[in-house]
Design an enzyme around this catalytic site. Sequence first.
Site, short mmCIF file in Angstrom:
data_model
loop_
_atom_site.label_atom_id
_atom_site.label_comp_id
_atom_site.label_asym_id
_atom_site.label_seq_id
_atom_site.Cartn_x
_atom_site.Cartn_y
_atom_site.Cartn_z
N ASP A 41 30.29 -26.12 -31.25
CA ASP A 41 31.49 -26.96 -31.11
C ASP A 41 32.27 -26.51 -29.87
O ASP A 41 32.43 -25.32 -29.62
CB ASP A 41 32.36 -26.83 -32.37
CG ASP A 41 33.38 -27.95 -32.46
OD1 ASP A 41 33.25 -28.79 -33.36
OD2 ASP A 41 34.31 -27.98 -31.61
N HIS A 91 28.08 -35.81 -38.40
CA HIS A 91 27.87 -34.41 -38.03
C HIS A 91 28.35 -33.51 -39.16
O HIS A 91 29.29 -33.83 -39.88
CB HIS A 91 28.58 -34.05 -36.72
CG HIS A 91 30.04 -34.39 -36.70
ND1 HIS A 91 30.50 -35.67 -36.45
CD2 HIS A 91 31.14 -33.64 -36.89
CE1 HIS A 91 31.81 -35.68 -36.48
NE2 HIS A 91 32.24 -34.46 -36.77
N HIS A 121 29.80 -29.68 -39.72
CA HIS A 121 30.31 -28.44 -39.11
C HIS A 121 29.76 -27.26 -39.91
O HIS A 121 29.87 -27.25 -41.14
CB HIS A 121 31.84 -28.37 -39.20
CG HIS A 121 32.57 -29.43 -38.45
ND1 HIS A 121 33.23 -29.17 -37.27
CD2 HIS A 121 32.78 -30.75 -38.72
CE1 HIS A 121 33.82 -30.29 -36.84
NE2 HIS A 121 33.55 -31.26 -37.71
N CYS A 154 25.73 -39.09 -28.91
CA CYS A 154 24.50 -39.70 -28.38
C CYS A 154 24.27 -39.24 -26.94
O CYS A 154 23.13 -39.00 -26.53
CB CYS A 154 24.56 -41.22 -28.45
SG CYS A 154 24.30 -41.90 -30.10
#
Length: 125
Positions: free
Chosen positions: A39, A112, A114, A16
């Site tokens: 990442d 999320h 990846h 956030c």
Amino acid sequence: MSAPDPSHADPTCIFCKIVAGQIPSRKVYEDDEILAFHDIHPIAPVHFLMIPKRHIVSMAHLTEADAGLVARMMLLAPKLALQEGCEPYPQGGFRLVCNNGAQGGQEVHHLHMHVMGGPRPWRIG
Ligand code: 5GP
Ligand code: ZN
């Protein structure tokens, strides 16, 4: 591009904070509801994360109302993978991973996906 509704943010959540610009990130893509960024500890030559801007904890917290959002994230993955340097299917391609819960290996509790790709070997994640 409208700002995400802050009522949907968790002030303790690092993703956030990335959405709000309070923590810097290397952005890959952004629209009203989705953000993608590299990442910080990549395990593959291409490794970025796609998140909903809204604070959704995990897949277990999705509702029917999120079906369009999830579909849009999955449709985005192959486009962004190519944009970020993955070679096309079938020789290239990418891996899509969504860890859920402690035993699922989820460390950041903001949903999320990846997206990982590029020439192997990859680092063990
Ligand atoms: P999980 O294990 O929850 O599926 O993956 C969380 C991922 O978030 C990890 O791969 C980790 O490297 C990445 N990550 C954690 N903190 C940050 C950060 O502050 N910025 C970025 N860009 N990635 C982060
Ligand atoms: Zn969050």
